[in-house]
Design an enzyme around this catalytic site. Structure first.
Site, PDB file in Angstrom:
ATOM      1  N   SER A 198    -105.191  66.460  -4.718  1.00 30.93           N
ATOM      2  CA  SER A 198    -103.942  66.266  -5.465  1.00 30.93           C
ATOM      3  C   SER A 198    -103.129  67.554  -5.413  1.00 30.93           C
ATOM      4  CB  SER A 198    -104.285  65.911  -6.918  1.00 30.93           C
ATOM      5  OG  SER A 198    -103.127  65.982  -7.715  1.00 30.93           O
ATOM      6  N   CYS A 320    -106.025  63.827 -19.525  1.00 31.01           N
ATOM      7  CA  CYS A 320    -105.962  62.361 -19.598  1.00 31.01           C
ATOM      8  C   CYS A 320    -106.437  61.863 -20.949  1.00 31.01           C
ATOM      9  CB  CYS A 320    -106.853  61.691 -18.552  1.00 31.01           C
ATOM     10  SG  CYS A 320    -106.894  62.508 -17.010  1.00 31.01           S
TER      11      CYS A 320
HETATM   12  C1  LIG Z   1    -110.994  65.139 -10.949  1.00 35.09           C
HETATM   13  C2  LIG Z   1    -109.651  64.491 -10.936  1.00 35.09           C
HETATM   14  N1  LIG Z   1    -109.441  63.438 -10.136  1.00 35.09           N
HETATM   15  C3  LIG Z   1    -108.258  62.819 -10.069  1.00 35.09           C
HETATM   16  C4  LIG Z   1    -107.187  63.244 -10.825  1.00 35.09           C
HETATM   17  C5  LIG Z   1    -105.879  62.525 -10.736  1.00 35.09           C
HETATM   18  O1  LIG Z   1    -104.932  63.243  -9.974  1.00 35.09           O
HETATM   19  P1  LIG Z   1    -103.369  62.969 -10.157  1.00 35.09           P
HETATM   20  O2  LIG Z   1    -102.955  63.591 -11.453  1.00 35.09           O
HETATM   21  O3  LIG Z   1    -102.748  63.631  -8.956  1.00 35.09           O
HETATM   22  O4  LIG Z   1    -103.181  61.495 -10.127  1.00 35.09           O
HETATM   23  C6  LIG Z   1    -107.351  64.335 -11.692  1.00 35.09           C
HETATM   24  C7  LIG Z   1    -106.250  64.793 -12.555  1.00 35.09           C
HETATM   25  O5  LIG Z   1    -106.442  65.201 -13.671  1.00 35.09           O
HETATM   26  C8  LIG Z   1    -108.609  64.986 -11.735  1.00 35.09           C
HETATM   27  O6  LIG Z   1    -108.832  66.047 -12.526  1.00 35.09           O
END
Ligand SMILES: Cc1ncc(COP(=O)(O)O)c(C=O)c1O
Length: 377
Positions: A198, A320
């Site tokens: 990301s 989140c």
């Molecule tokens: C381990 C992990 N995977 C996936 C994501 C999701 O990424 P994005 O914010 O680009 O959708 C996050 C974001 O907090 C993350 O920490």
């Protein structure tokens, strides 16, 4: 403001922003268009792809640009499950994945797939033995994150890859959103078949990410439209986002010099251990840039607010779940003692941080402990 919430998002780098603006101005054409401007945009898009593949060590692999880590994880999990379902319907993941993997798995369960969720120990680490015991002839996909976003637990990805390859024909996907740039991440040798990255976690821009695949590993599309990205991810590709992501990856790759996160983390662990009624949730083999702390009978939000008032931005366990009032799934999975469960905060370093800010954090932390009447042990 001292910013210690880099696992939620990082500060976009000036040169990444500049390349986003420049590319949008100069290569604004649709890369799928047949005219010269379109061809130029497509050439730049392909250059970005090649640079990325070279960074992840898979020059003959494939990069699918997405709207971020969430979409790339959804595409890997749902896309591979659908693509390989004629071989079996069994999937494996862990209890501490990001919701973009966990909820995709739950969705697949409703569609008739069977999912095994590996448990973790108090350090957040899966058991390789358990992984081995769950692999079956009908296992088609294993998804195991590299670095956990809440506590920084690091899984032995090469060892997982070796076991998966030895005992099954399953595709191995790893969410490397939190590890790229901090630990070696690659698709070479004994690595995963597919990784998620990301942009905004590596000083790039929000709304941009990718799924990188080894040659010959092809998920089924999960969205439908113009058939871009070889039919695997429809939607006009943002060339500027792709170029900016390639730039952020070049700058964040392990070859470039980064501040000494591990030294800061070790320093804070030792410092915090002096105080009463505080747990450091820092796995021994944890990632260098993430440190979580749990307070006894204090809500994480109270601590976040105190630090905010004192000029330091940190978060509760993850961005989140920070607005949710329930205890996070990772905190549950590692079995944090009941009285500490609601008191978790996370500090995460980025390349903009300095040693001076670590010292300031210690001062503010000590004042908070003083206020709570929890001086040195
Ligand atoms: C381990 C992990 N995977 C996936 C994501 C999701 O990424 P994005 O914010 O680009 O959708 C996050 C974001 O907090 C993350 O920490």
């Amino acid at each position: 403001m001292i910013y210690f919430d880099n696992s939620a998002t990082t500060i976009p780098d000036d040169s990444v922003l500049a390349s986003f603006v420049q590319v949008n101005k100069r290569f604004f054409a649709n890369p799928a268009s047949l005219h010269l401007a379109g061809k130029e945009a497509e050439a730049l898009l392909n250059r970005s792809r090649e640079q990325i593949l070279s960074i992840v060590g898979a020059p003959d692999g494939v990069v699918l640009f997405t709207s971020g880590g969430t979409e790339a994880n959804n595409l890997a999990v749902i896309g591979f499950a659908r693509a390989l379902q004629s071989r079996g319907k069994h999937l494996i993941t862990t209890k501490i994945e990001h919701p973009s993997v966990l909820l995709a798995m739950e969705y697949l369960e409703c569609q008739g797939f069977e999912v095994d969720y590996l448990s973790v120990d108090e350090q957040g680490i899966i058991s390789i033995e358990e992984l081995k015991s769950k692999l079956r002839t009908d296992t088609i996909l294993v998804s195991i994150m590299h670095v956990n976003n809440e506590i920084g637990a690091v899984q032995e990805i090469s060892e997982c890859a070796r076991i998966i390859k030895e005992h099954s024909r399953a595709i191995f996907h790893s969410d490397t959103v939190q590890s790229f740039g901090k630990l070696p991440v690659s698709l070479t040798g004994e690595g995963p078949d597919a990784i998620t990255i990301s942009a905004h976690k590596i000083n790039g821009l929000k709304g941009s990410g990718l799924l990188a695949l080894r040659k010959g590993r092809t998920p089924e599309a999960i969205n439908f439209g113009g058939g871009q990205e070889n039919g695997l991810r429809s939607g006009t590709v943002s060339v500027a986002d792709a170029a900016a992501l390639a730039k952020a990856m070049r700058m964040g790759s392990m070859d470039t010099e980064q501040p000494n996160f591990r030294q800061w983390r070790n320093r804070l662990i030792e410092f915090i251990k002096q105080f009463k009624d505080v747990l450091v949730l820092a796995p021994e083999k944890g990632a260098p840039h993430i440190l979580s702390i749990a307070f006894n009978k204090i809500n994480g939000e109270v601590a976040v607010n105190f630090f905010q008032e004192n000029g330091i931005t940190i978060s509760t366990s993850s961005a989140c779940s920070s607005k949710s009032t329930t205890v996070g799934h990772v905190i549950e999975a590692i079995g944090v003692n009941g009285k500490y469960k609601n008191g978790v905060i996370r500090i995460s370093f980025g390349k903009n941080n300095t040693e001076k800010e670590i010292v300031e954090f210690e001062h503010v932390f000590a004042r908070f402990m003083d206020l709570l009447g929890r001086g040195n042990k």
